[in-house]
Scaffold this active site. Sequence first.
Site, PDB file in Angstrom:
ATOM      1  N   ASP A 256     -21.891   4.108  -8.592  1.00 53.18           N
ATOM      2  CA  ASP A 256     -21.127   3.631  -9.556  1.00 53.18           C
ATOM      3  C   ASP A 256     -19.998   4.972  -9.917  1.00 53.18           C
ATOM      4  OD1 ASP A 256     -19.439   2.967 -11.661  1.00 53.18           O
ATOM      5  OD2 ASP A 256     -21.067   2.118 -12.594  1.00 53.18           O
TER       6      ASP A 256
ATOM      7  N   ALA B 253     -12.116   0.307  -6.753  1.00 50.60           N
ATOM      8  CA  ALA B 253     -10.989   0.077  -8.030  1.00 50.60           C
ATOM      9  C   ALA B 253     -11.248  -1.132  -8.355  1.00 50.60           C
ATOM     10  CB  ALA B 253      -9.734   0.278  -7.343  1.00 50.60           C
TER      11      ALA B 253
ATOM     12  N   LYS C 297      -4.017   2.787 -13.259  1.00 48.51           N
ATOM     13  CA  LYS C 297      -3.826   3.298 -11.925  1.00 48.51           C
ATOM     14  C   LYS C 297      -3.282   4.518 -11.967  1.00 48.51           C
ATOM     15  CE  LYS C 297      -5.165   2.061  -8.409  1.00 48.51           C
ATOM     16  NZ  LYS C 297      -6.519   2.394  -7.545  1.00 48.51           N
TER      17      LYS C 297
ATOM     18  N   TRP D  71       0.415  -5.118  -1.951  1.00 46.63           N
ATOM     19  CA  TRP D  71       0.468  -6.319  -1.043  1.00 46.63           C
ATOM     20  C   TRP D  71      -0.721  -6.401  -0.167  1.00 46.63           C
ATOM     21  CZ3 TRP D  71       5.171  -9.799  -0.757  1.00 46.63           C
ATOM     22  CH2 TRP D  71       5.967  -9.688  -1.858  1.00 46.63           C
TER      23      TRP D  71
ATOM     24  N   TYR E 143      -3.536  -2.801 -15.464  1.00 50.95           N
ATOM     25  CA  TYR E 143      -3.928  -2.397 -14.264  1.00 50.95           C
ATOM     26  C   TYR E 143      -2.947  -1.105 -13.772  1.00 50.95           C
ATOM     27  CZ  TYR E 143      -4.108  -2.489  -8.959  1.00 50.95           C
ATOM     28  OH  TYR E 143      -4.293  -2.006  -7.525  1.00 50.95           O
TER      29      TYR E 143
ATOM     30  N   GLY F 191     -15.142  -3.174  -0.281  1.00 52.58           N
ATOM     31  CA  GLY F 191     -13.892  -3.760  -0.563  1.00 52.58           C
ATOM     32  C   GLY F 191     -13.037  -4.029   0.766  1.00 52.58           C
ATOM     33  N   GLN F 192     -11.959  -4.420   0.696  1.00 53.49           N
ATOM     34  CA  GLN F 192     -10.914  -4.814   1.905  1.00 53.49           C
ATOM     35  C   GLN F 192     -10.724  -3.457   2.637  1.00 53.49           C
ATOM     36  OE1 GLN F 192      -7.874  -7.838   1.775  1.00 53.49           O
ATOM     37  NE2 GLN F 192      -7.658  -6.928  -0.591  1.00 53.49           N
TER      38      GLN F 192
ATOM     39  N   ASP G  16     -21.227   1.874  -2.834  1.00 52.04           N
ATOM     40  CA  ASP G  16     -20.558   0.804  -3.590  1.00 52.04           C
ATOM     41  C   ASP G  16     -21.401   0.526  -4.639  1.00 52.04           C
ATOM     42  OD1 ASP G  16     -18.963  -1.615  -4.574  1.00 52.04           O
ATOM     43  OD2 ASP G  16     -18.149  -1.552  -2.686  1.00 52.04           O
TER      44      ASP G  16
ATOM     45  N   ASP H 101       1.663   0.164  -6.390  1.00 56.58           N
ATOM     46  CA  ASP H 101       3.073  -0.138  -6.528  1.00 56.58           C
ATOM     47  C   ASP H 101       3.234  -0.513  -7.996  1.00 56.58           C
ATOM     48  OD1 ASP H 101       1.778  -2.718  -5.541  1.00 56.58           O
ATOM     49  OD2 ASP H 101       3.815  -3.568  -5.777  1.00 56.58           O
TER      50      ASP H 101
END
Length: 291
Positions: free
Chosen positions: A44, A68, A137, A158, A133, A11-12, A33, A110
Amino acid sequence: MDKIIVTGCNGQLGRAINKELCTNSNIEIINTDVFQGDGITPLDITNVDAVVNLARKIKPAAIINCAAYTAVDKQESDVDLSYKINAIGPRNLAIAATEVGAKLVHVSTDYVFEGNGTRPYIEFDKTGPVSVYGKTKLAGEELVKQFADKYFIVRTAWLYGDGKNFVKTMLSLSEKMDEISVVMDQQGTPTSAKELAKAICYLFPTDNFGTFHGTCEGSTNWADFTDEIFRIAGKSTKVNHVTTREYLEKNPQAAPRPAYSILENYMLKLTSDYMFADWHDAIEEYLKELL
Ligand SMILES: NC(=O)c1ccc[n+]([C@@H]2O[C@H](COP(=O)([O-])OP(=O)(O)OC[C@H]3O[C@@H](n4cnc5c(N)ncnc54)[C@H](OP(=O)(O)O)[C@@H]3O)[C@@H](O)[C@H]2O)c1
């Protein structure tokens, strides 16, 4: 040499953490991952036995959870999977970390707040998620607190990095359209995965445990952010600043978005000298690398 397990490495944030950690020769990264690829151990995080077995085998000094379920609209109708990945997953990692004496870094959002604030949220403010979400979370945060001995929960917002994100969507729209409509009444702080990864790599070697907000400094709204992206990237596409109500008339979204979700990195400032970069500098650096 310390071993660090990174979950959701594809992921990012997972990719940004890898870039940050690979400069440290005292660390061996075990990348995991659900995605199967070269150098990636399949894991997983929803499978408690798999998570605990891997931790027993590796005996990591820390686990950094970058995994996530992040597609916020999809989760409104996919509640079970959302709880599995965003709540049970971190619980499993917390159980495994405690068993082998490892620290756990867990990343949150957030969206755990109601999103109608009038001043930046601090870590001591009351949560009140309104989307699936956000709820899952928050459940993940609570389970980490319940099962992990040594944890850092880092709430960000963001996020953009190497992956699918708002910045890339805007750049791609600018290739096809002369003007686009972007909401101007949702406030927050764009945060580069690189800046977040730097902060996580600063935090996890310490014993400064707890819940932290981790976003770039300053704040903006999506329309102004888009103006800044196009200015830096030299794009001439016009940005029409519209209200959320106007935007939703033409583009319905399943999950509600926070109108105000600026996070103050209060705990970091109270307990350390660490400062995130200003969001203007972070997006400039990101686009310089990207374009
Ligand atoms: N993106 C944002 O704007 C944003 C904002 C605030 C907070 N955050 C939080 O920041 C963190 C990192 O976000 P990100 O943008 O880097 O996410 P991302 O790009 O969506 O990456 C998440 C990674 O986790 C993997 N994954 C999904 N289910 C998994 C499972 N069951 N087991 C193991 N791996 C699994 C995904 O694989 P697949 O792609 O194959 O599913 C993906 O590689 C998350 O905790 C997120 O909630 C993100």
